[in-house]
Structures are given as C-alpha cells and as structure tokens.
Design an enzyme around this catalytic site. Structure first.
Site, short mmCIF file in Angstrom:
data_model
loop_
_atom_site.label_atom_id
_atom_site.label_comp_id
_atom_site.label_asym_id
_atom_site.label_seq_id
_atom_site.Cartn_x
_atom_site.Cartn_y
_atom_site.Cartn_z
N MET A 87 -5.50 -7.23 9.17
CA MET A 87 -5.11 -6.47 9.92
C MET A 87 -5.59 -5.09 10.56
O MET A 87 -7.22 -5.22 9.92
CB MET A 87 -2.93 -6.12 9.61
CG MET A 87 -2.08 -7.34 9.92
SD MET A 87 -0.71 -6.81 9.67
CE MET A 87 -1.40 -6.55 7.60
N HIS A 112 -3.10 -44.00 -3.49
CA HIS A 112 -3.09 -44.46 -4.99
C HIS A 112 -4.40 -44.03 -5.15
O HIS A 112 -4.60 -43.38 -6.47
CB HIS A 112 -3.70 -46.02 -4.15
CG HIS A 112 -4.14 -46.72 -5.22
ND1 HIS A 112 -5.78 -47.22 -5.83
CD2 HIS A 112 -3.31 -47.56 -6.45
CE1 HIS A 112 -5.90 -47.31 -6.94
NE2 HIS A 112 -4.28 -47.85 -7.06
N TYR A 171 13.29 -33.58 -20.18
CA TYR A 171 11.52 -33.73 -20.45
C TYR A 171 11.08 -34.01 -19.17
O TYR A 171 11.66 -34.23 -18.11
CB TYR A 171 10.92 -35.46 -21.49
CG TYR A 171 11.47 -36.01 -20.99
CD1 TYR A 171 10.67 -37.76 -19.95
CD2 TYR A 171 12.29 -36.64 -21.87
CE1 TYR A 171 10.67 -38.24 -19.99
CE2 TYR A 171 12.21 -38.26 -21.25
CZ TYR A 171 11.98 -39.08 -20.37
OH TYR A 171 12.04 -39.59 -19.87
N GLY A 195 -8.35 -6.95 4.77
CA GLY A 195 -8.56 -7.32 5.89
C GLY A 195 -8.35 -8.25 7.31
O GLY A 195 -8.37 -8.44 8.52
N ARG A 242 -3.32 3.09 8.39
CA ARG A 242 -3.34 1.62 7.85
C ARG A 242 -2.81 0.72 7.64
O ARG A 242 -1.58 0.86 7.89
CB ARG A 242 -4.20 1.68 6.53
CG ARG A 242 -5.15 2.59 7.25
CD ARG A 242 -5.81 3.06 5.06
NE ARG A 242 -7.12 3.86 5.17
CZ ARG A 242 -8.17 3.85 4.82
NH1 ARG A 242 -8.15 2.38 4.37
NH2 ARG A 242 -8.39 5.04 4.46
N LYS A 295 0.80 -1.65 -0.22
CA LYS A 295 -0.32 0.03 0.04
C LYS A 295 0.96 1.22 -0.32
O LYS A 295 0.68 2.49 -0.48
CB LYS A 295 -0.44 0.23 1.04
CG LYS A 295 -2.31 1.33 1.70
CD LYS A 295 -2.54 1.05 2.48
CE LYS A 295 -3.79 0.06 2.68
NZ LYS A 295 -5.16 -0.01 3.53
N ARG A 305 -3.17 -0.86 -5.83
CA ARG A 305 -2.64 -2.28 -6.35
C ARG A 305 -2.69 -3.11 -7.89
O ARG A 305 -4.01 -2.38 -8.24
CB ARG A 305 -2.75 -3.06 -4.99
CG ARG A 305 -4.02 -3.19 -4.96
CD ARG A 305 -4.50 -4.40 -4.11
NE ARG A 305 -5.84 -4.80 -4.17
CZ ARG A 305 -6.30 -5.67 -3.25
NH1 ARG A 305 -5.35 -6.20 -2.31
NH2 ARG A 305 -7.55 -5.65 -3.49
N CYS A 347 9.80 -38.94 -14.07
CA CYS A 347 8.31 -39.43 -14.70
C CYS A 347 7.23 -39.60 -13.25
O CYS A 347 6.30 -40.18 -13.20
CB CYS A 347 8.10 -40.80 -15.47
SG CYS A 347 9.03 -41.68 -14.61
N SER A 405 15.48 -42.08 -16.00
CA SER A 405 13.63 -40.93 -16.50
C SER A 405 13.98 -41.26 -14.28
O SER A 405 13.77 -42.67 -13.90
CB SER A 405 12.99 -42.09 -16.08
OG SER A 405 12.33 -41.39 -16.26
C1 PEP Z 1 8.06 -43.13 -9.08
O1 PEP Z 1 8.68 -43.81 -8.35
O2 PEP Z 1 8.93 -41.62 -8.73
C2 PEP Z 1 7.30 -43.01 -10.51
C3 PEP Z 1 7.13 -43.14 -11.29
O3 PEP Z 1 7.24 -44.91 -10.14
P1 PEP Z 1 6.08 -45.94 -9.33
O4 PEP Z 1 4.75 -44.42 -8.71
O5 PEP Z 1 5.17 -46.27 -10.31
O6 PEP Z 1 6.28 -46.38 -8.43
#
Ligand code: PEP
Ligand code: MG
Length: 894
Positions: free
Chosen positions: A105, A454, A865, A103, A94, A25, A338, A845, A777
């Site tokens: 303070m 899961h 990637y 809001g 303020r 502010k 702002r 991954c 990976s």
């Molecule tokens: C991991 O462990 O990050 C992975 C991709 O394998 P999973 O989740 O299938 O164990």
C-alpha cells in the site's frame, strides 16, 4: 494527552493489543511511545474509518474534525505548524494494516511542503538542496499516488536532468537542478490531471489519507491478500507522523535493525545502515547500505542507544523484533517496530534460545515454531540460487530438491537406476503401474493433477521430490521428449533439476545441499544449534501431545524409517501395492479363474508372499500396532488397459488365448465410475477367498513373529464400509480365519478388527457400525471425495484452480480438512461410536493426518491418533504437541 476519539488515536493513547483497530504499525508505534522510546510524535487513523470509506466512498463525517484536533495537538507538542512558511512541521502518511503487507500500500512523505514552506525548510535546516529534494519527493509521491500521474513521467524527467549533466547518481543533482525539477513536476501534474498540485497543507494531508485508504484495494494489495489468506474486509489504518530526516548530511542516516539475525537466528544485533539517506532509499536500494556494525564507528552514541532500545523491545515483546530507525544529526529516532519475520531456521533457533535465556517457557517456545517451517528444513535444497529461468512451474507436491536424467516411463527409470543413474520420471500423470519407476527415480514430474494426485500422494509417501500439474509442458512419451512453452525441447537422457518445495524445474544439474535437520531427525544426532533446537521442540511436543502419531507405510523399509522418525505404529498399511510387479500374474490368475479350484490355487500362491510382507512389517514395528487394510481398489486396476490390450490383440499375427481372456475380464469389470464401484469391502464380499487369504496371511505372520520371540500387534481393517452388515460379514470371515489359525498353531491370536470410515453413510450410522468395530480409522481422502461428490483426480485436473480463485475453496479440501462438512461427519461419528463402544479407538489415515491445520482439528475432535506418510511424522508430532497446548478437545475429555 488528548482524549481518545473514535477514529483517531494519538500514539500515546494506543497499545500493542490494538492491532485490529490501529494496524500493526500503529499499535507498535503506540507501544514504543508508552515504553518511552524516541518515536517521532503522531497519531493513527483507525481501520474502522478506512472500512467506512471503502464501503461508502466517503470517510466518516467526524474524521475531519478529529484529524484537525489531533494535528493541532501535534503542532503544539512540536512547537511548529504544518506547512508553516518559515519553519514547517512536515508529516509522513503511511498505511499500516493489521497484518503486515510490505510494500503493498501507499506511503507519502514530506506532507506540508509547498512553494513557500520549501524555503522555510531550507532556512531551518540550513540546507537548500535537502529542502528542494524533499519537495520533489513529495510532488513525485503525491502526484503518483494521490493524483494518479504515471510515475514513469517523473522518473523520465529526473533521468533527463542526470543525462544532461552526464551523472548517474541522484546526489549529483544540486539545489538549482532540483528546484528546476520541482517546476517540471508541477507542470507534469498540471498537464496530466488538469489541476495544480495543492498548496494547502491540510488538503495535502486529507487527500493523502484518502489515497492510503483506497490503496487497500489496489491490484497488488488484493493479490497479496489472496496469496497470504488475509481477509478482504479488514481495511488499513493510516499513521500520520512527524517527519525526521536521515538525509541531512554525514551525521544523519537511516537503517533497519533486528534484535537477532532473522536469517539464522544467531544472537546479537543485526541490520543495515545507510548514511545520509531517507528510509525509502534503503527499500529502493538506491545505494548500498553498510552493515549495522559500522554505525558503531560512525556514531557510537546512537549505536549504543539503538542497542538499548532493541534490548528493551525484545524483552517487552519476548520475541525477535525489527525496527526502522533514523539518525537525524546525531539524534536517534525509532520509526517502526514489529515482531520480525524470520526464516524457518531462525524460527527454531530463536524459540530455543529465548527458552534457554529464560524469556519463554517450553510451552511458549513450542508455540513459536510450526510444521510448515519444519517441513522446509527437513528436505535437501539447491545449494545456490539458480541463475537460470525455470523451464516450468508446477504444483510443489512433494518437497526437496533432486537432479537426474529424464525418463518417460517406469521401465526406463528402473533400467537406468540399475546402472546407478539418477532419474527424473516425467509422465502426464502416474498410475499404480508407474510405481516401480517412482521408486527407482529421484523425482517425479507430471503435467496433470495437483497436490493430492496419485503422483503427489505416492511421492510424498516415499519422500520423493515431486512437481505436478506443470500444464505448460507438452509431454510426448512416444517421442520421448517434452516441450516447454518457450519451445525448449527436453529429451530422454537430458539432465533436469527439480525443486519440489518451490514447484520449479531447471535445465542441467544444480548443486544440492543435503538437509542437516532431515538427517538428524532420523539419527537423533544433534550436530549444531539448529538441530538442537529442532530436537528440543519435538521432545517437548512429544511430552505434551495427546494424539499418537502413526505412519502410513506398506514396506518394511518404510516402516523402519517411520519408526526412526518417531512413529508409534502403522495406522494404514495398504495391501494393494503388494499385488503389483511380478505378483500381477497371480492376481490375473485369480481374476480369470473359471472355477473355485483355479481361484484357490491363485490365492494359495499369493498367501506366502503376503505373509512375508506382513512378517517384515510386523518385525520393523515390533511392539507397536500395525493396522493392515484388506484390499481396497477395484480389481481391474491390476489388469492391463483396455485399449492397449485390444490393440495388442488386433496386431498379433496369431490370437493369444490368454490375452483374449484378459480382455474379456477387463470388459466385464469395466466401470464407468470405479471410485464408486466394486471396491473396498464390496470386493472382499464379492470375491470368494480374498478376505480369507489376506487374513490368513496376517494371522500366520503374527504366529511367525510370536515364534521368533517378537511382539506383533496386527490389526485388521476393512475398507469402504457403508453399512454395519458389510462389516459384520467381513468380520465374521476374518474371525473364523483367525480362530482357524489359532487352532492350527496353538497360538492365541488377539487381533482387533476395525473399519475405515470413509463414506458419509458410515459416519452417519457410526453408532451401529461401532457395535461391530474395535476401531474407526477415518479415510478422509475418500470421505472428502464422497462428501463433496467429486473425484479427486478429475476435479484437480479441471475446475479446482477456478474454485480456488473464486474462493469456493480457501485451500484444497484434499490438503486441509474441510472442517465444516467432512469434519462435521468425523465429529458425529466419533461421538456416536464412542457412545456405543467406549473402548473404540479412533484415528485418521487420510492425507490430512499430516497436515498441520487438520491435525489441530483432529485433536479437538478427540481422536486417538493421526497417521501419515513417514516423512511427515515429525511435523505431525510437532503439531500434535502444539494442538495440545492451544486447542481444547470438544468431543470428549480423553
Ligand atoms: C482414505 O480414503 O483416506 C484412505 C486413506 O484410503 P485411500 O487413500 O487408500 O483410498
Ligand atoms: Mg480410501
């Protein structure tokens, strides 16, 4: 202009860069003052002074002198003195932290009024009622905020006066009533605190400043900071500003205005105006405000001037700005500005329009939108705000909204889906057994587990709505019902509405609104300004990003969808899902095989099924890489539950030999800690023929696709490697099979073989492993578990909330990569791997591959990637683009 001092800055001495010291502010007021906008003069006490106050319990000794000096300057400029009996200067005090905490303070208005100056104000303004009203507001705010009186006591007193006059509106109280209230308020303060309201204006000012400092640590401010991840040690600045009044009659008023519509992003001035009122009345919703456009008729000059200032501000900040303003007897004042908060939709549209208008470059425009906003836009929502109180709150694990009838097991979901019914699968937690039901259901609701349980991971992968960890629900699958804490019983067949974005569950069917953006991302069709903005941001992200984006997908349908959403291949094709359902009996046969012949028979039966799976996926991803991971989970996951089986055997009138064999296998394979047991590459080395069968299925699928004229690009990935020897053994077998199939078919099979890096030992010996790998990976799910030494499902269900609350984790390390620990292993492995194998391809991954913050880290770490669930691909593309613009890749210069 005064000389800048350490703890106090006049507005004219600051600028917009100084948010750390002056708060958002204060910096905005300073910037507007420099731009020549009509800002009521004032000064700002720095956050540093607040920090000292919070640390020591006292303000810095110089502060009093500096405030006095700044105040004297203000009095000279205004030609009036603070609290002067005949024509008082009044100020507001303020809070204003670096990050907006609306809001949270304190604010105190009308400092400088006392028993004498109230008359002066009445005379100077010509309005007695206004003067008494201002004084009672001061007593009320000061009494509560500074002197700690329960605010309800003041409200009760006002209520009693209104009741006595049979009126409901504060405006109906005249000057005499308000004067009487002032007396009562003073008595309340005296009674509650044992001291009088301070008549000395300077004392009022200093105490108000201290109270604002202290409000940094109020309960609500702390809770807000925790939720918004705002650091605890920043402190707040305090702005002391000349009061202007919007409540001086019909030619006065107050309002908020935006340079564009913050809800939709639509161009043009937008906001609310409340005639004859003070700013606090707008916030408090005392009366209904009118659309800002009405100010055009009420006061065309002020309206036009406001429009000019908004244009100046937007051009200056090059972004949506909002202002609070007051019209005091036809004179416009701007009290605050702002860069305005906006919805996800508005963020995309405004960024796009500002680029269109030439205000922003394409790079800057991309910097204004993010993956979190995009996620919000991609999924269906409920069309109306639910009127009902939710039945339960849980963890918003997979976004979107869905309606269906409750079922308590997978079979029921599948059965009802076959009848065309939409369902909500309710489980305490899910296991791979629930997969068919999860596929069949519209939403999944569990009572255990968090965002990486899961249920959550699988649901996100499939784009199903999921709410997890609704611990308050007592789920009784046997009785086919659950009970809410309020005692509501929901039975199988009842209808529920599940909001996976908010983590809430409602009774009955709420109307659904499909997502225009979600549809357009799959079809590429832009259907309006919002989709045009989203597609344009993504196109630019694609043109600048270095990271490729692949998908985690293990069915042809998911692969095709991922491709439509922009995936450049599959980074993880898990093969375990292909071992479930009807194939389970073949897997059982493989496990129960007493000799090589029986095992080979079982594997031979699995081979054509796997080959078909791979052919379909390779076809959907034709021309793009498909990384197929060999079987990872422990085999007992494919066998029945030990207790259930034992009970079945005990209850059976005649002993069933197959069940007995099965129980024997289950018991033999039982592991105390399966996560660290016979799984991953260990399984491939321990179960003869398994790697052979899977690699053969891949190789034959490639051959089939080649013969069909396709361009299959399969890669084979070995999971859970800890030592290069494991990889060498598995690789040797894989190469042998590839060569065999090449020989048999006369096809040249070029199939890279790589490994997952998901154990600390693999990361630490990555240099050795890279000598035997074509790619790495990073399985950051397991790498996080094994680095922290905790099992995700168990930890999320037990101590995670405590760790989050105590600040051990700012966010779950399963959602956002723990860069210091797990990330360090990633960096080490990339560096060591590339030093040995310059052509080593690297990707991630784990779940983190779709998380915005983690993606920035992977960019910096120099990965090639990220791979994530299909529906997170647009987010990953966007964030990879943003990372390329803002983050420097450290580990190498690719
Ligand atoms: C991991 O462990 O990050 C992975 C991709 O394998 P999973 O989740 O299938 O164990
Ligand atoms: Mg893993």
């Amino acid at each position: 202009m005064s000389t800048p001092t350490t703890y106090v800055y006049e507005f004219a001495d600051g600028n917009r860069e100084m948010t750390g010291l002056l708060g958002g502010k204060g910096a905005g007021l300073a910037e507007m003052t420099r731009l020549g906008l009509p800002v009521p003069p004032g000064f700002t006490v720095t956050t540093e002074a607040c920090r000292i106050y919070l640390e020591t319990g006292q303000e810095p000794p110089e502060l009093g002198v500096e405030v006095a000096r700044a105040l004297a300057g203000l009095e000279r400029a205004m030609g009036r003195d603070l609290g002067r009996p005949d024509d008082p200067l009044l100020v507001s005090v303020r809070s204003g932290a670096r990050f907006s905490m609306p809001g949270m303070m304190e604010t105190i208005l009308d400092i400088g009024l006392n028993d004498a100056s109230v008359a002066g104000l009445a005379k100077a303004s010509g309005q007695e009622r206004f003067a008494w009203d201002s004084y009672r507001r001061l007593l009320q705010m000061f009494g509560h905020t500074v002197m700690g009186v329960d605010g309800a006591l003041f409200e009760q007193a006002i209520g009693a006066h209104k009741a006595a006059l049979s009126v409901t509106d504060d405006h109906a109280l005249d000057a005499a009533e308000l004067a009487a209230l002032v007396e009562e308020f003073q008595a309340i303060i005296r009674r509650e605190t044992g001291e009088d309201f301070p008549q000395d204006p300077f004392e009022q000012l200093y105490r108000a400043v201290r109270a604002v400092f202290a409000s940094w640590n109020s309960e609500r401010a702390r809770v807000y900071r925790h939720r918004e991840h705002i650091p605890e040690d920043l402190g707040t600045a305090v702005n002391i500003q000349t009061m202007v009044f919007g409540n001086l009659g019909p030619d006065s008023g107050t309002g908020v205005a935006f340079t564009r519509d913050p809800a939709t992003g639509e161009r043009g001035m937008y906001g609310d105006y409340l005639p004859d009122a003070q700013g606090e009345d707008v916030v408090a919703g005392v009366r209904d405000a009118v659309p800002l456009a009405e100010l055009k008729d009420l006061d065309p000059r002020a309206y036009a001037e406001l429009g000019d200032h908004l244009r100046t501000l937007e051009a200056h900040y090059r972004d949506l700005c909002d202002v609070e303003f007051t019209v005091e007897r036809g004179k416009l004042w701007i009290l605050q500005t702002r860069v305005g908060k906006r919805t996800a939709e508005a963020a995309f549209r405004i960024a796009h329009d500002l680029q269109d208008e030439g205000t922003l470059t394409a790079d800057e425009s991309l910097g204004r939108v993010g993956g979190t906003e995009l996620t919000r836009l991609m999924f269906p929502t409920f069309a109306t705000r639910p009127a009902d109180v939710p039945l339960a709150h849980g963890v918003p694990a997979s976004p979107g909204a869905a309606v269906g009838v409750v079922v308590f097991d997978s079979e029921a979901a599948v059965r009802r889906a076959a009848d065309g019914q939409h369902t909500v699968l309710v489980r305490r937690e899910t296991t791979p057994d629930d997969l068919p039901g999860m596929i069949a259901a519209q939403a999944v609701l569990t009572s255990r587990g968090g965002k990486t349980s899961h249920a959550a991971v699988v649901a996100r992968g499939m784009g199903k709505v999921c709410v997890c960890g609704t611990e308050a629900l007592a789920i009784d699958p046997a009785a086919r019902l659950f009970t809410t804490p309020a005692g509501v019983v929901v039975r199988e067949g009842d209808t529920l509405s599940v909001d996976g974005t908010a983590g809430t569950v409602y009774p009955g069917a709420l109307p659904l609104a499909p997502s225009e953006v979600g549809r357009c991302l799959e079809t590429g069709e832009d259907t309006g300004p919002l989709t045009e903005a989203v597609l344009s941001a993504l196109a630019h992200a694609d043109s600048v990003r270095r990271l490729e984006v692949r998908a985690n997908a293990d069915t042809p349908e998911d692969a095709a969808r991922a491709r439509r959403l922009g995936a450049q291949g599959i980074g993880l094709c898990r093969t375990e899902h292909m071992f479930l359902g009807e194939r389970r009996s073949l897997v059982e046969a493989m496990i129960l095989a007493r000799d090589d012949g029986a095992r080979e028979q079982a594997l031979a039966a699995l081979l054509p099924l796997q080959r078909e799976d791979f052919t379909g996926i390779l076809k959907a991803m034709d021309g793009l890489p498909v990384t197929i991971r060999l079987l990872d989970p422990p085999l007992h996951e494919f066998l029945p539950d030990r207790t259930e089986l034992a009970v079945r055997i005990a209850r059976a009138p005649h002993p069933d030999a197959h069940d007995r064999d099965l129980l024997g296998a289950v018991e033999r394979m039982h592991e105390e800690n399966p996560m660290l047991g016979l799984r991953g590459v260990r399984l491939g080395l321990a179960v003869p023929g398994l790697v052979t069968m899977q690699v053969r299925a891949v190789a034959e699928a490639v051959v089939q696709r080649l013969r069909e004229g396709g361009r299959p690009r399969a890669e084979i990935m070995i999971p859970l490697v800890g030592a290069v020897e494991e990889l060498r053994l598995a690789r040797a077998e894989a190469e042998r099979v590839l060569a065999e199939v090449a020989e048999e078919t006369g096809q040249n099979l070029d199939c890279p073989i790589g490994t997952m890096i998901e154990l600390p030992r693999a990361a630490l010996t990555a240099g050795r492993i890279a000598a035997a790998a074509d790619f790495f990976s990073f399985g950051t799910n397991d790498l996080t578990q094994t680095t922290w030494g905790l099992s995700r499902d168990d930890a999320e269900a037990s101590f995670f909330p405590l760790y989050l609350e105590k600040g051990v984790f700012a966010t779950s390390p399963f959602e956002t990569l723990d860069q210091e620990g797990v990330g360090r292993l990633v960096e080490l492995a990339v560096e060591a791997g590339r030093a040995v194998n310059a052509r080593l391809e690297t990707g991630v991954c784990g779940e983190h591959g779709g998380d915005p913050e983690s993606i920035h880290f992977f960019h910096r770490a120099g990965l090639d990637y990220v791979s994530c669930s299909p529906l997170r691909i647009p987010v990953a593309r966007l964030e990879a683009g943003r990372a390329a613009l803002t983050d420097v890749t450290t580990s190498d210069s690719r």
